[in-house]
Scaffold this active site. Sequence first.
Site, PDB file in Angstrom:
ATOM      1  N   GLU A 233       0.871  -1.174   0.000  1.00  0.00           N
ATOM      2  CA  GLU A 233       0.000   0.000   0.000  1.00  0.00           C
ATOM      3  C   GLU A 233       0.906   1.221   0.000  1.00  0.00           C
ATOM      4  OE1 GLU A 233      -3.234   0.122  -0.296  1.00  0.00           O
ATOM      5  OE2 GLU A 233      -3.438  -2.052  -0.335  1.00  0.00           O
ATOM      6  N   CYS A 267      -2.406   9.144   2.687  1.00  0.00           N
ATOM      7  CA  CYS A 267      -1.855   8.633   1.425  1.00  0.00           C
ATOM      8  C   CYS A 267      -2.773   8.878   0.233  1.00  0.00           C
ATOM      9  CB  CYS A 267      -1.539   7.150   1.545  1.00  0.00           C
ATOM     10  SG  CYS A 267      -2.937   6.107   1.993  1.00  0.00           S
TER      11      CYS A 267
END
Length: 490
Positions: A233, A267
């Site tokens: 990720e 993010c």
Amino acid sequence: MELSMDHQILDQTLDQSPTSAAQLALADAFHAMTARSRAEPAPDLAERLDRLARLRAVVAENEERFRQAISADFGHRCAVETNIAETMMVFSEIRHAAKHLKAWMAPQRVATALQFLPARNRLIPQPLGVVGIIAPWNYPLQLTLAPAIGAIAAGNRVIIKPSELVPHFAGLLKEIVAAKFDASELLVTGVEDDIAKAFASLPFDHLVFTGSTRVGRLVAEAAGRNLTPVTLELGGKSPAIIDASADLEEAAERIAYGKLLNAGQTCIAPDYVLVPEGALQAFAEKLRAQMRRMFGTDPANKDYTSIISDRHYARLEGLVADAAQRGAKILQPATPDDPNWKAHRKFPPTLIVNATEAMAVMQEEIFGPVLPVLGYRHPADAIAFVNARDRPLALYWFGKNSDARDEVLARTISGGVTINDCLFHFAQINQPMGGVGASGSGAYHGEWGFRTFSKLKPVFHRSKLNRLADLYPPYGGKIARLEKLMRFMS
């Protein structure tokens, strides 16, 4: 998730041979867990539900302690943001997994080709074994436990390595998990450099890493030595595209929230905005007004979160200074070196208008409350701009023109998309969360996490009446007839 976590030691050579006491202890714990996993490879539904219930209790019984620990690590972390973006999401993941786990665990019927009848096919989900999680600092509770929930639901045992940038949180999580779980079920390591160096080199059955693309490559390389599958990720520069048909006021409000949540240390936060040239200045002013409405101009505002470290604060200062030196227009309520802001380690919400590709702020993920705003002439130019860069973890599109929307969806590739808002595709528990290309690989959330951490084992059941024995030698006339039948059915 560029710069979303330090793991500085991982930027060095990852050594497979444990040498320090901490590395030896980690290796011993891993091998003990692996041995237990091999001896008891398939925990039943009741045991998995019990582990999920205990994991929920880890959070539910210590909500305030976690809020305080995370805030201490940040310098200040808005309590509402911890509740909404972390605690509530963990509860939602556990509740969803517990509700659907029985169905997820059931063998799945799969069609059998005609030439192999009578027979039946089944897919049986089985645990992989021991899953390692290298967790980030920016949402330490949610991004640590969400993959753990999927791994536990799938029947795995889990070892978690928290980020060294959140020592208060990491110590608390380690303490509470140790009180609720046997070390062979779920284990939280320390944050020492020696552990970070050795963790990715352990032969896990699956490894999850959340962090920067640069460090993700090193983790994948270390895991590859053991042929360990990885879920990465990562991140990148997630664009927001404002179509000519968009409501500028609405788009400004929603982008302001998406960018400034957790002070931009997210993010999937919008990393730059593409706006029709004629609306560029008007949109920038609306965006600045929305930022001020939400968070004011007082650095002591409890709703506004601090930057995680002095080093990250200085990095953001450098990005803004470089843009200003290269001719961008900077819109902010105060300069970052204002002692009132710096004392709280809070970086003022900053817009960089007319940013260019030569500026550092357009060459790396920002991971802070700084947002470049760029103009484009034609919709195709915006698409080309996005496609000329690494595929982002998220993409946001604002407008009312469905044809323009569908053109962007068809011609761009990203980890996920939210239309006319930001961030909320991440919260959809029935949708996978994951990147593509430089923004990551693999996915989790809900059933997607269960599948990621399971081996779907295909099983073929042959009936007594099945004539597959006709394929066996010695070959004769029967094989020619069977071959003809198989060709017909293929």
